[in-house]
Design an enzyme around this catalytic site. Sequence first.
Site, short mmCIF file in Angstrom:
data_model
loop_
_atom_site.label_atom_id
_atom_site.label_comp_id
_atom_site.label_asym_id
_atom_site.label_seq_id
_atom_site.Cartn_x
_atom_site.Cartn_y
_atom_site.Cartn_z
N HIS A 168 0.85 -1.20 0.00
CA HIS A 168 0.00 0.00 0.00
C HIS A 168 0.88 1.24 0.00
O HIS A 168 1.86 1.33 0.74
CB HIS A 168 -0.90 -0.02 1.25
N HIS A 178 0.27 10.86 -1.78
CA HIS A 178 -1.00 10.47 -1.15
C HIS A 178 -1.71 11.73 -0.67
O HIS A 178 -1.20 12.44 0.19
CB HIS A 178 -0.76 9.53 0.03
#
Length: 311
Positions: free
Chosen positions: A50, A98
């Site tokens: 991730h 992100h």
Amino acid sequence: MPTLFAFLALVSALGSAVASSLPARRASVCNGHAELCSRTYSNVTVVGAHDSFAFSSDPLALARDQEVDIPSQLNLGVRLLQAQAHVNQEDGQLHFCHTSCLLFDGGTVESYLATVKTWLDSNPNEVLTMLFTNPEGQSVSTVWKPAFDAAGITPLAYVPPSVPVKNSDWPTLGELIDSGKRVVVFLDAGADPTSVPFILPEFEMIWETPFSVTDPSFPCSVDRISGPLQVSDHSYMINHSLNKNIIPIGSGVIVSDPLDAPTTNSVSSIQANVNGCIPLSGANRNPQFLLLDYVNIGQGFQAANILNGVA
């Protein structure tokens, strides 16, 4: 002299005939195990990283989700690289970040892909999945594809005969490796296989469990799915990363917690999550992807081996 030329031509023709009669090279080991070569791509459980770009060994880097870099993740056994992309306002290029590149900038997508290509060249018997998120809806043809082209990934990317692909219709790992098309690319939004055939729409073929989980019991549900295929015809990914709510006010601020990673990434925790999801798969299927934070911590790869029956 003409006789010599004729002889050499005959030898060359015979050599070509023999070569054409030989069977195509067949992979004998696929993703580290001979047993996996005959398995369909969708019937092999792999560990995913991730926010693979967001690596740092600094414990104060709260926006990190990994401790080791991309080649190290791949060398450990990661076979799904996940990342989120945004256009960086400073250079106008697509970067892996992100939420915001101010929080953690993983560099350009092209540079990231070039690093992956170097690893792929050194590991010819590996099938790799890339699953990228496209929250800004950047164009697949004018923004995403050029990055793959420049990095040299495009010739390795698998293009299915049609989209969506039922989980039972994928080729085997051995077939992907033998064909040279051993990279499968998914995008969560904006994919258009009619213009860029190798960038595939994720949710038409893969459903996910909820993300940003703060409950260590990881309750399972089919969180995102689309397209004409039934749930049972989809593969699925469990988002098995535990988060901490460090500012529980309003919408809160959550971060991943490496201190929990040994427990979260344990065989028992992953297996419990899988057991909760299998009944929802529609066909008692194991997940195809185990998406983890801090892949270098815990027993994620052991869990995948157990699920694949190669432990």
